[in-house]
Design a protein around this motif. Structure first.
Motif, PDB file in Angstrom:
ATOM      1  N   GLY A  54       0.809  -1.218   0.000  1.00  0.00           N
ATOM      2  CA  GLY A  54       0.000   0.000   0.000  1.00  0.00           C
ATOM      3  C   GLY A  54       0.835   1.258   0.000  1.00  0.00           C
ATOM      4  N   THR A  55       2.102   1.141   0.461  1.00  0.00           N
ATOM      5  CA  THR A  55       2.979   2.312   0.524  1.00  0.00           C
ATOM      6  C   THR A  55       4.296   2.087  -0.216  1.00  0.00           C
ATOM      7  OG1 THR A  55       4.036   1.500   2.526  1.00  0.00           O
ATOM      8  CG2 THR A  55       2.113   2.922   2.827  1.00  0.00           C
ATOM      9  N   GLY A  56       4.631   0.828  -0.426  1.00  0.00           N
ATOM     10  CA  GLY A  56       5.921   0.485  -1.024  1.00  0.00           C
ATOM     11  C   GLY A  56       7.065   0.537  -0.018  1.00  0.00           C
ATOM     12  N   LYS A  57       6.732   0.774   1.266  1.00  0.00           N
ATOM     13  CA  LYS A  57       7.787   0.934   2.274  1.00  0.00           C
ATOM     14  C   LYS A  57       7.991  -0.359   3.070  1.00  0.00           C
ATOM     15  CE  LYS A  57       7.516   5.876   2.666  1.00  0.00           C
ATOM     16  NZ  LYS A  57       6.138   6.330   2.364  1.00  0.00           N
ATOM     17  N   PRO A  58       9.212  -0.544   3.613  1.00  0.00           N
ATOM     18  CA  PRO A  58       9.486  -1.766   4.383  1.00  0.00           C
ATOM     19  C   PRO A  58       8.696  -1.826   5.691  1.00  0.00           C
ATOM     20  CG  PRO A  58      11.486  -0.419   4.140  1.00  0.00           C
ATOM     21  CD  PRO A  58      10.393   0.315   3.452  1.00  0.00           C
ATOM     22  N   LEU A  59       8.331  -3.044   6.068  1.00  0.00           N
ATOM     23  CA  LEU A  59       7.631  -3.257   7.335  1.00  0.00           C
ATOM     24  C   LEU A  59       8.548  -3.883   8.374  1.00  0.00           C
ATOM     25  CD1 LEU A  59       4.299  -4.814   6.042  1.00  0.00           C
ATOM     26  CD2 LEU A  59       4.472  -2.721   7.401  1.00  0.00           C
ATOM     27  N   ILE A 340      -1.570  -4.085  -5.369  1.00  0.00           N
ATOM     28  CA  ILE A 340      -0.974  -5.272  -5.994  1.00  0.00           C
ATOM     29  C   ILE A 340       0.263  -5.649  -5.184  1.00  0.00           C
ATOM     30  CG2 ILE A 340       0.126  -6.127  -8.120  1.00  0.00           C
ATOM     31  CD1 ILE A 340      -2.881  -5.537  -8.452  1.00  0.00           C
ATOM     32  N   ILE A 341       0.515  -6.926  -5.049  1.00  0.00           N
ATOM     33  CA  ILE A 341       1.525  -7.420  -4.112  1.00  0.00           C
ATOM     34  C   ILE A 341       2.928  -6.827  -4.298  1.00  0.00           C
ATOM     35  CG2 ILE A 341       2.090  -9.491  -5.483  1.00  0.00           C
ATOM     36  CD1 ILE A 341       1.845  -9.414  -1.656  1.00  0.00           C
ATOM     37  N   ALA A 342       3.367  -6.658  -5.562  1.00  0.00           N
ATOM     38  CA  ALA A 342       4.763  -6.224  -5.777  1.00  0.00           C
ATOM     39  C   ALA A 342       4.918  -5.629  -7.169  1.00  0.00           C
ATOM     40  CB  ALA A 342       5.693  -7.417  -5.621  1.00  0.00           C
ATOM     41  N   PRO A 343       5.951  -4.808  -7.353  1.00  0.00           N
ATOM     42  CA  PRO A 343       6.175  -4.203  -8.674  1.00  0.00           C
ATOM     43  C   PRO A 343       6.287  -5.244  -9.796  1.00  0.00           C
ATOM     44  CG  PRO A 343       7.569  -3.168  -7.034  1.00  0.00           C
ATOM     45  CD  PRO A 343       6.897  -4.299  -6.347  1.00  0.00           C
ATOM     46  N   TRP A 375       1.543   0.288  -4.917  1.00  0.00           N
ATOM     47  CA  TRP A 375       1.420  -0.379  -6.221  1.00  0.00           C
ATOM     48  C   TRP A 375      -0.037  -0.694  -6.514  1.00  0.00           C
ATOM     49  CZ3 TRP A 375       5.092  -3.298  -2.874  1.00  0.00           C
ATOM     50  CH2 TRP A 375       6.345  -2.675  -2.877  1.00  0.00           C
ATOM     51  N   PHE A 376      -0.607   0.078  -7.435  1.00  0.00           N
ATOM     52  CA  PHE A 376      -2.034  -0.078  -7.712  1.00  0.00           C
ATOM     53  C   PHE A 376      -2.280  -0.275  -9.201  1.00  0.00           C
ATOM     54  CE2 PHE A 376      -1.752   2.122  -3.683  1.00  0.00           C
ATOM     55  CZ  PHE A 376      -2.714   1.475  -2.914  1.00  0.00           C
TER      56      PHE A 376
END
Ligand code: NAD
Ligand code: MN
Length: 776
Positions: A54-59, A340-343, A375-376
């Motif tokens: 949702g943000t592209g940032k690490p968790l 979407i899960i990943a680029p 990633w949408f």
């Protein structure tokens, strides 16, 4: 914006779910996680980051399990398994029940964490994923309690390696772990690299409920870790959900190892709307079918088949509905579609949509644009698609619907089955007669009538064809985690020597193909040096013979699979009668092959067994948690290729062939290599029988040759290999091509009553679950 203005526009405002609880949990672990092995947290040398789509940032950072950790986990799971299996069902049930309670207690944390890690809408994790996870543990706690009575004779498989994808992380974990534990197995589970976090929270719950150390082990890592699990000799079963491509790799990697394998793979499921459907309901169903979880669903209704007369109207309604869908922050309770899960997945979707356009499809996307952070991808409709085009055949695994039209029910069924997959289907018509008739003809493990995406622990889920094999859920799913050992024989039988003739000879030895004795294509023969010191010659089959036999079996399947059990029973009884009438010649052939009268009597009794079963291997009505009924059908698989063993040549041959044909399959069988005479003798009897041409085809020859042609033929849907164990490995390897179901065994006591019955019929069938909700 004032309240008055909101009332006027009816615009949604943002309604984000708070993520503080999940963030706090991540902070408590310093956003750095180890593997869960033998009830302890084990650090690894390297690791990788999991991101928030949702943000592209690490968790957080998670561990990359290597050989060292896989070895440790197998050790822990092996040590735990014996004790775990020795507990009473009641004791195991209490642990599963406690897990279910804990999942419910922490459901909000689980839901938010899942949404953060995966990018799916919080509405879905909160209302669907997590409640279903709890349901699976409750349901299987029940099976643990009653298995001792209901599944008497079955044993746990042992240590199970379980590998799951990223689209339903905790739900797939529950589908794998709950039945495995209930049946007395221990597990090593590897979550997908994009979504490891809820599995780690689940590990904490295992500790909290006091689950014995080693019963559940969680190893994070990528495909490399998966490969180490698959290849480990200390593991007895691999359960996999993921892509068909990796499924094939796993089939090859486990070939010949004796590991049990279940595969839940991809799909390209049809969503069929007939002109008499309730169109508003169908369109809402379609939204759920293809835009649930951003379309990253193995059973997504990604192929819309709409009847021509209403196609324009339906597509207009769909476009209108798409315009109103909302894509956005997954934590926002008011959005419909998340990230979407990943680029890499985003690129794949973009690329395939481009290709669809190039191949002539009409593209529709809503006028609004997607968020740019994260990633949408917008909901997408490709209409006017030709059935053979790339986008109509390949699984896109994204929010992309392809639409085609049909005129007649027959055309709808043909289009629906025009795919290598067979996971699910959705059929919409107010005419139940039509809907159920179509449901019966679709080759898929799940069919939803006037509904879509209904799931419940009480119903089995899994594929036909290249969507894989095995079921998860329902009683049918339990067999994936159980084994029923064969009765083995101790003495080794004497066998005759077989010699291949180099020169073609005049005398014509025959194959049995399409109901007739057929000249072998090559014109070569084999010389058998029989135990009575005489010799005899039989046909040496080649690739063309096998191909002809498979074609005959394929042609016969359409009608044979539709015959009713009563008719098949009558045909079996009549066959038994004919065997009795021809006993003199059969006995002679058996005697020359080192066997005798007793085997013939056992063989006739076995025909009676399957005459009895032909109309009794029933489906069920499952008690799923919705109004309506979910019925199961034990459907035939298709063309079954059978390699019979050398021993007990008539009895073993019939023990394998009969359950297959009694359940509606057609068969290409390769009889004993060293003692085929009793089977050659059978040709005449089969010709006199009522068995329709092509239902049973027999090719004699050198096993090393003919079994290869059989195992690699794409027209064969299952291969049962009971010949040489070394050759079984090769057959399993070759089965990967079109993902044939496989079944092997050797040194079997064919006279035992364990060598017949439901265990055999189960291998001959695949379970279809049909959901028929009714009322409001
Ligand atoms: P994938 O096959 O790439 O990965 C699935 C899992 O296998 C991951 O945990 C991955 O790490 C692991 N893996 C990858 N290579 C491996 C190897 N060589 N050996 C062992 N393990 C390996 O699939 P994905 O991209 O994660 O998921 C998407 C696919 O999964 C889609 O094609 C979808 O159809 C399928 N899927 C099927 C079902 C089902 O029930 N049938 C459910 C969900 C997803
Ligand atoms: Mn992630």
């Amino acid at each position: 914006m004032s309240v008055k203005e909101i009332f006027k526009s009816m615009e949604y405002g943002p309604a984000p779910e708070a993520s503080d609880l999940a963030e706090k949990w991540l902070e408590e672990h310093s956003r750095d996680f180890a593997c869960y092995i033998g009830g302890k947290w084990v650090r690894t040398e390297t690791g990788f980051e999991t991101l928030n789509p949702g943000t592209g940032k690490p968790l957080a950072k998670v561990a990359q399990a290597t050989k060292k950790e896989v070895d440790l986990a197998v050790e822990a799971a092996t040590a735990a398994q014996k004790k775990w299996a020795r507990l009473t069902g009641f004791q195991r049930a209490k642990y599963l029940y406690a897990i279910a309670r804990q999942v419910q207690k922490h459901s909000r944390l689980f839901a938010v964490l899942e949404t953060l890690d995966n990018g799916k809408p919080i509405r879905e994790t909160r209302d669907i994923d997590i409640p279903l996870v709890a349901r699976h543990f409750y349901y299987h706690a029940g099976w643990a309690k009653i298995a001792e009575q209901e599944l008497a004779g079955y044993e746990p498989v042992g240590v199970c390696g379980q590998i799951i994808p990223w689209n339903f992380p905790l739900l797939m974990l529950s589908w794998k772990i709950a039945p495995a534990l209930a049946m007395g197995n221990t597990v090593i589970l590897k979550p997908a690299e994009f979504t490891p976090l809820t599995a780690l929270l689940f590990a904490e719950i295992c500790t909290r409920v006091g689950l014995p150390a080693g019963v559940v082990n969680i190893l994070t890592g990528d495909g490399e870790t998966g490969k180490l699990i698959v290849d480990h000799p200390g593991i007895q079963k691999i359960a996999f959900t993921g892509s068909t491509e990796v499924g094939r790799i796993l089939r090859k990697a486990t070939a010949g190892t004796g590991k049990k394998l279940s595969l839940e793979l991809g799909g390209k499921s049809p969503f069929i709307i007939f002109q008499d459907a309730d169109l508003d309901s169908a369109v809402e169903g379609l939204v759920d079918a293809i835009w649930f979880n951003q379309g990253q669903v193995c059973c997504a209704g990604s192929r819309l088949l709409v009847q021509e007369g209403i196609a324009e109207k339906a597509l207009a309604k769909i476009r209108e509905r798409m315009e109103k869908l909302r894509v956005g922050n997954p934590l926002d309770k008011a959005i419909d579609i998340g990230a979407i899960i990943a680029p890499v997945q985003l690129e794949r979707i973009t690329e395939l949509v481009k290709q669809g356009k190039e191949e002539g499809a009409d593209l529709f996307q809503p006028s609004w644009s997607c968020p740019t952070e994260g990633w949408f991808y917008p909901p997408t409709l490709l209409s006017n698609v030709s059935p053979a085009s790339t986008v109509a055949q390949i699984e896109i695994f994204g929010p992309v619907l392809v639409a085609m039209t049909f005129r007649t029910p027959k055309e709808a069924v043909d289009l629906a089955n025009n795919t290598v997959y067979g996971l699910a289907a959705s059929v919409w018509s107010e005419n139940l007669n039509l809907a159920l008739d179509v449901a019966s003809q679709i080759k898929a493990g799940t069919v939803w009538v006037n509904s879509t995406n209904l799931f419940d622990a009480a119903s089995g889920f899994g594929g036909y064809r290249e969507s894989g094999y095995g079921r998860e859920g329902g009683k049918e799913g339990l067999y994936e985690y159980l084994k029923l050992p064969f009765a083995h024989r101790t003495a080794t039988a004497k066998t005759s020597k077989v010699e291949a003739n180099e020169d073609p000879i005049d005398k014509t030895h025959k194959q049995y193909i399409a109901g007739k004795q057929a000249r072998p294509d090559g014109g070569y023969s084999l010389t058998l040096h029989l135990l009575d010191k005489t010799t005899e010659e039989v046909a040496r089959g080649n690739r063309k013979d096998v191909r002809n036999a498979v074609e005959a079996a394929q042609a016969a399947f359409t009608n044979w699979s539709k015959t009713n059990g009563h008719l098949r029973a009558q045909i079996h009884y009549y066959l038994a009668e004919n065997l009795q009438d021809e006993s003199a010649s059969l006995e002679k052939a058996l005697a020359r092959s080192g066997s005798g009268k007793q085997e013939l009597e056992q063989a006739i009794e076995r025909v009676f067994t399957y005459a009895a079963w032909a109309d009794k291997f029933d489906g069920q009505v499952h008690s799923t948690a919705q109004k309506g009924f979910t019925y199961t059908m034990n459907e035939p698989i298709g063309v079954v290729g059978i390699v019979a063993p050398n021993e007990a040549p008539l009895l073993s041959f019939l023990s394998l062939v009969l359950p297959a044909i009694a359940s509606g399959n057609t068969v290409v069988a390769i009889p004993s290599e060293s003692a085929p005479l009793p089977i050659v003798e059978l040709y005449r009897i089969l010709e006199m029988s009522d068995l329709p041409a092509g239902v049973l085809n027999i090719v004699t020859g050198l096993h090393a040759e003919v079994q290869t042609y059989l195992a690699e033929h794409d027209g064969v849907d299952a291969i049962w290999h009971f010949g040489d164990p070394a050759a079984q490995a090769r057959a399993e390897m070759l089965s990967a091509g079109n993902l044939k179901q496989t079944w092997t065994g050797h040194s079997i006591d064919w006279a035992s009553n364990k060598s017949e019955g439901t265990h055999f019929l189960r291998h001959a069938t695949q379970v279809k679950n049909v959901w028929v909700p009714y009322g409001e």
